[in-house]
Design an enzyme around this catalytic site. Sequence first.
Site, PDB file in Angstrom:
ATOM      1  N   SER A   1       1.084  68.365  99.149  1.00 60.32           N
ATOM      2  CA  SER A   1       2.438  68.677  99.611  1.00 60.32           C
ATOM      3  C   SER A   1       2.390  69.304 101.012  1.00 60.32           C
ATOM      4  CB  SER A   1       3.138  69.558  98.585  1.00 60.32           C
ATOM      5  OG  SER A   1       4.524  69.646  98.844  1.00 60.32           O
TER       6      SER A   1
ATOM      7  N   ASP B   1       7.306  61.201  91.621  1.00 60.56           N
ATOM      8  CA  ASP B   1       7.616  62.244  92.600  1.00 60.56           C
ATOM      9  C   ASP B   1       9.104  62.213  92.930  1.00 60.56           C
ATOM     10  OD1 ASP B   1       7.706  64.018  94.783  1.00 60.56           O
ATOM     11  OD2 ASP B   1       5.666  63.470  95.374  1.00 60.56           O
TER      12      ASP B   1
ATOM     13  N   HIS C   1       5.584  65.368  91.368  1.00 58.39           N
ATOM     14  CA  HIS C   1       5.122  65.975  92.614  1.00 58.39           C
ATOM     15  C   HIS C   1       4.085  67.059  92.359  1.00 58.39           C
ATOM     16  CE1 HIS C   1       5.642  67.197  96.841  1.00 58.39           C
ATOM     17  NE2 HIS C   1       5.529  68.439  96.397  1.00 58.39           N
TER      18      HIS C   1
END
Length: 269
Positions: free
Chosen positions: A97, A220, A247
């Site tokens: 991320s 995600d 995610h």
Amino acid sequence: MPKTTIGISGGDATVEYDITGTGPGVVLVHGTAATREQWQPLTEAVADRFTVVAPDLSGSGGTTDHGGPLTLADLADEVLAAADAAGLDTFHLAGHSLGSAVATHLAATRPERVRSLALHAGWAHTDVRMDAEFRYWLELMRADAAHGTALFPRLLPLMAYGPRYWQHVDAAANEELIRALIPMITPGAVRQTEVDRQVDLRPLLGRITAPTLVLASAHDRIIDAEQQQALLAGIAGARYAEIDAGHGAPGEDPAGFAAKLAVFLDEQG
């Protein structure tokens, strides 16, 4: 834990990091509101053959700094400072991320240092939809800080975890997770989310020379497929893989996530 101090925009940062194992270097960069502890399963999986360095970014864990605004370049400099302090001339680099954005920036600006690059849940630039989501996060975190609520921790499993989590969790277990998340949402999470809003790596992608894995999560809800395709198109020779998770794959499926990255690292040597 070892620490190193570096100058970043606005002042100095003292970066705390873990160093574990022996062999070629691997540097791991965590995501928004997380800490280096996110990488423990992968560290355990590869420390018998790699030297693993995992720093806390400004706003997380044991790293301290000036307390002001941060930039993506600041965070990349912190990661490189930890690698330098650990004695790594070159290293494999992986991020999740926000950590993927940091790793991408570092691999593009210091390509001679990065032997391979693994990006999970990364993105090329923060578009209007993503910025709207990050703004909403900020509103929730600020409301929580002002009123003692837990709005953002309650949102996290909804947006970060995929169907397998929801098929196997009950309400009590989900509430337990939310309670565990509450102390993780520190003022540093606000500062890191402001960095999320700034990401535009498109001018840098063509400068990356390291073999690159773009690892997407199949479910995600934060990073869409177009962002993954932009990374693949912009980074020469990048390859694609998926994990059956949301995610937040490092928390949803720690063993499976670690296994995916361990295979890639072993292939790079």
